[in-house]
Scaffold this active site. Sequence first.
Site, mmCIF file in Angstrom:
data_model
loop_
_atom_site.group_PDB
_atom_site.id
_atom_site.type_symbol
_atom_site.label_atom_id
_atom_site.label_comp_id
_atom_site.label_asym_id
_atom_site.label_seq_id
_atom_site.Cartn_x
_atom_site.Cartn_y
_atom_site.Cartn_z
ATOM 1 N N TYR A 172 0.892 -1.123 0.103
ATOM 2 C CA TYR A 172 0.007 0.192 -0.003
ATOM 3 C C TYR A 172 0.717 1.310 0.027
ATOM 4 C CZ TYR A 172 -4.690 -2.014 -0.054
ATOM 5 O OH TYR A 172 -5.626 -2.871 -0.407
ATOM 6 N N LYS A 222 2.577 -15.701 0.310
ATOM 7 C CA LYS A 222 3.017 -15.895 -0.996
ATOM 8 C C LYS A 222 4.738 -16.120 -0.879
ATOM 9 C CE LYS A 222 2.563 -16.391 -5.641
ATOM 10 N NZ LYS A 222 1.784 -17.576 -6.013
ATOM 11 N N ASP A 230 -2.726 -17.827 -4.056
ATOM 12 C CA ASP A 230 -3.476 -18.232 -5.205
ATOM 13 C C ASP A 230 -4.287 -19.446 -5.010
ATOM 14 O OD1 ASP A 230 -0.827 -18.741 -5.040
ATOM 15 O OD2 ASP A 230 -0.876 -19.691 -7.080
ATOM 16 N N ASP A 282 -7.088 -7.626 1.616
ATOM 17 C CA ASP A 282 -8.151 -6.849 0.762
ATOM 18 C C ASP A 282 -8.981 -7.513 -0.194
ATOM 19 O OD1 ASP A 282 -9.615 -4.559 -0.019
ATOM 20 O OD2 ASP A 282 -7.817 -3.580 -0.970
ATOM 21 N N ASP A 323 -12.858 -9.453 0.128
ATOM 22 C CA ASP A 323 -14.046 -9.258 -0.932
ATOM 23 C C ASP A 323 -14.398 -10.512 -1.389
ATOM 24 O OD1 ASP A 323 -13.934 -6.535 -0.454
ATOM 25 O OD2 ASP A 323 -13.550 -5.873 -2.442
#
Length: 364
Positions: A137, A190, A223, A247, A251
């Site tokens: 960010y 990751k 993933d 984030d 969602d």
Amino acid sequence: MASSNSMHLIVLPGDGIGPEITAAAVAVLEAASDRFDLGLRLEHDIAGYASLERHGTTVRGELLEKVRAADGLVLGPMSTFDYTDESKGGVNPSMFFRKNLDLFANVRPARTYPGVPHHAAQDFDLVVVRENTEGFYADRNMESGGSEILVTPDVCISMRRITRACCERIARAAFRLAAARKRHVSIVHKANVLKIGDGIFIEECRKVAAEFPEVVVDDFIIDAMCAHVVRAPARFDVIVTTNMFGDILSDLTAELSGSLGLGGSVNAGTRYAMAQAAHGSAPDIAGQDRANPFSLILSTAQLLDWHADRLGSATFAAASRAIEAAVEEAVAAGESTPDVGGHFGTAATGAGIAQRVRAMAGTA
């Protein structure tokens, strides 16, 4: 600091549908305060476009001091994508408060409701705990300036900050939550590519896990995790991850439950917390009494629960549970907006939840 029988909140309605759903959430908060004798004091102010028009900036400096003098904040949806030039007053209010109040934990529950069609293979109830103050960010990684650098007109470098301190505290928030739920934490990362940064994240999560031997721990590459939550969301309880992955994943899980409008969201720190709907300002339906207020209402329930945990208040915890139960009852009764199968407008939905909360018996 407030006592266990009071709470001072700043209320900022926001843009687009923000004033409508905030009014509904305020009605529910007032009902909860009356029913459970919470002593809520709601102080209304403005941010976003209303503030830009009146004060030349979306967030005034004195507003931050006002929020710091309170116990928490209810932030309506903001048109953050439109705020592109801070030099002209276009500050992202959500980022501003998250950064300046050190709201390091974004806690996003996602669950299915009886009677509401959803996109998952099975019913589920999980929570995404997202680190909120660093990661990929660009607006919250540096003391001064951003962490995206335009090297040439055709070359950009984006930097990610990961610190052990921030990893440790978000992990602790996740494990404390899991200990009170189904005792299962899934670490999402990751580390096969971001070996150092996500390696640190996993290390700190595992260190905290050692303090919670009753909690089952596993980890997934981001993933693969997206595939797993689509295929079998019921296998998960609390998911902890870094900022950008959280984030996206929050969602995804909210939409799997049937609607982003059913997902609450609280941004929590040690001293302050902010209730914030999980969705945007939806200007295309603003002023039409069509917006679903459940996300912000559920977010305020989380805010009361955060206050309860901070002060050890059974009364605030009971009020939080009552709001959540009232939402579930309203959804089942069709007393909701059409997007989740009901036949009410925004205001009537909020009024119905408030009425249910006032009628709650034996909850406190």
